[in-house]
Scaffold this active site. Sequence first.
Site, PDB file in Angstrom:
ATOM      1  N   SER A   7       0.835  -1.199   0.000  1.00 13.17           N
ATOM      2  CA  SER A   7       0.000   0.000   0.000  1.00 13.17           C
ATOM      3  C   SER A   7       0.868   1.245   0.000  1.00 13.17           C
ATOM      4  CB  SER A   7      -0.900   0.009   1.239  1.00 13.17           C
ATOM      5  OG  SER A   7      -1.550   1.261   1.355  1.00 13.17           O
ATOM      6  N   HIS A  32      -1.230  -1.529  -4.241  1.00 13.98           N
ATOM      7  CA  HIS A  32      -2.507  -1.170  -3.627  1.00 13.98           C
ATOM      8  C   HIS A  32      -2.551   0.337  -3.425  1.00 13.98           C
ATOM      9  CE1 HIS A  32      -6.186  -2.188  -1.422  1.00 13.98           C
ATOM     10  NE2 HIS A  32      -5.840  -1.268  -0.530  1.00 13.98           N
ATOM     11  N   ASP A  34      -4.787   3.363  -2.007  1.00 18.38           N
ATOM     12  CA  ASP A  34      -5.916   3.767  -1.164  1.00 18.38           C
ATOM     13  C   ASP A  34      -6.319   5.207  -1.458  1.00 18.38           C
ATOM     14  OD1 ASP A  34      -6.406   1.447   0.573  1.00 18.38           O
ATOM     15  OD2 ASP A  34      -4.389   1.827   1.339  1.00 18.38           O
ATOM     16  N   MET A  36      -8.853   8.111  -0.340  1.00 15.36           N
ATOM     17  CA  MET A  36      -9.707   8.457   0.793  1.00 15.36           C
ATOM     18  C   MET A  36     -10.194   9.894   0.640  1.00 15.36           C
ATOM     19  SD  MET A  36      -7.675   6.550   3.887  1.00 15.36           S
ATOM     20  CE  MET A  36      -6.179   7.521   3.792  1.00 15.36           C
ATOM     21  N   HIS A  65      -8.346   1.089  -4.313  1.00 10.82           N
ATOM     22  CA  HIS A  65      -9.319   0.881  -3.238  1.00 10.82           C
ATOM     23  C   HIS A  65      -9.973   2.224  -2.910  1.00 10.82           C
ATOM     24  CE1 HIS A  65      -9.859  -0.168   1.338  1.00 10.82           C
ATOM     25  NE2 HIS A  65     -11.009  -0.096   0.707  1.00 10.82           N
ATOM     26  N   MET A  67     -12.075   4.401  -0.812  1.00 13.51           N
ATOM     27  CA  MET A  67     -12.720   4.634   0.484  1.00 13.51           C
ATOM     28  C   MET A  67     -13.406   5.994   0.406  1.00 13.51           C
ATOM     29  SD  MET A  67     -10.017   3.084   3.229  1.00 13.51           S
ATOM     30  CE  MET A  67      -8.490   3.250   2.316  1.00 13.51           C
ATOM     31  N   MET A 136     -11.521  -5.657   5.415  1.00 13.28           N
ATOM     32  CA  MET A 136     -10.708  -4.753   6.218  1.00 13.28           C
ATOM     33  C   MET A 136     -10.502  -5.371   7.600  1.00 13.28           C
ATOM     34  SD  MET A 136      -9.875  -2.179   4.340  1.00 13.28           S
ATOM     35  CE  MET A 136      -9.129  -1.213   5.668  1.00 13.28           C
ATOM     36  N   GLY A 143      -3.221   4.192   8.577  1.00  9.68           N
ATOM     37  CA  GLY A 143      -2.225   3.128   8.541  1.00  9.68           C
ATOM     38  C   GLY A 143      -1.698   2.821   9.928  1.00  9.68           C
ATOM     39  N   ASP A 174      -6.645  -6.326   4.415  1.00  8.42           N
ATOM     40  CA  ASP A 174      -5.928  -5.058   4.531  1.00  8.42           C
ATOM     41  C   ASP A 174      -6.015  -4.575   5.968  1.00  8.42           C
ATOM     42  OD1 ASP A 174      -4.859  -2.528   4.354  1.00  8.42           O
ATOM     43  OD2 ASP A 174      -6.253  -1.796   2.832  1.00  8.42           O
ATOM     44  N   GLY A 176      -3.019  -4.160   9.544  1.00  7.92           N
ATOM     45  CA  GLY A 176      -2.305  -4.797  10.646  1.00  7.92           C
ATOM     46  C   GLY A 176      -1.487  -6.018  10.262  1.00  7.92           C
ATOM     47  N   SER A 197       3.058  -0.379   6.314  1.00  4.21           N
ATOM     48  CA  SER A 197       4.278  -0.148   7.093  1.00  4.21           C
ATOM     49  C   SER A 197       5.148  -1.397   7.180  1.00  4.21           C
ATOM     50  CB  SER A 197       3.926   0.352   8.494  1.00  4.21           C
ATOM     51  OG  SER A 197       2.970  -0.486   9.108  1.00  4.21           O
TER      52      SER A 197
END
Length: 220
Positions: A7, A32, A34, A36, A65, A67, A136, A143, A174, A176, A197
Amino acid sequence: MYQLCPSILSADFNRLGEQIQQLEHAGVEWLHIDVMDGDFVPSISFGMPVIKSIRKESKLFFDVHLMVTEPERYIQDFVDCGADSITVHAEACEDLERTVERIRNAGVKVGVSIKPATPVADITYILKEVDMVLIMTVQPGFGGQKYIEECTEKIEELKALIDEEGLDVDIQVDGGINEQTLTTVLDAGANLVVAGSYVFKGDLGENAKSVRKVLDQYEN
């Protein structure tokens, strides 16, 4: 097919092009992205100009993705700027079936995502129409969050449904992802793993290779 989907939300935007090249050299095939809007989720990330810019320099599969609230408004825009796949949130669509159909008609792969609190049962009716379901495993929008353990059962439930119906639908997760949760989600049935991360902190290339090595064990 098992894929690592780094990501770019966790990338160093001052070195974004360089880091994408490092991922390619490490054997990564998916990226990926994101998007938002500050409405569906509290954060604001980036939009079409960034995707269009990196599309010129990369042959990676762009897994976008959204959001965002009422994502059907932007489907063609994201296809035009380089998306290979578009994932929308079931919770963000006034008419999910119509939105899915619009993505399909635009000529890219279709994904549907659900938040941690949304039951799998809410999207069972649409499974035959999509290429991928994104579960999710943290609250969308930020993140670096900790994996929500209860989501493991949702992955297992979705996998059982897909197998029972004989569907060709990928399961993406997606949130953790780290050394411990990577195998947890893979054992539960996921085959597409988004990591932020976990990949971008430290040696990007080595981190990506390390995850790919684990995925290859499941592939074989």
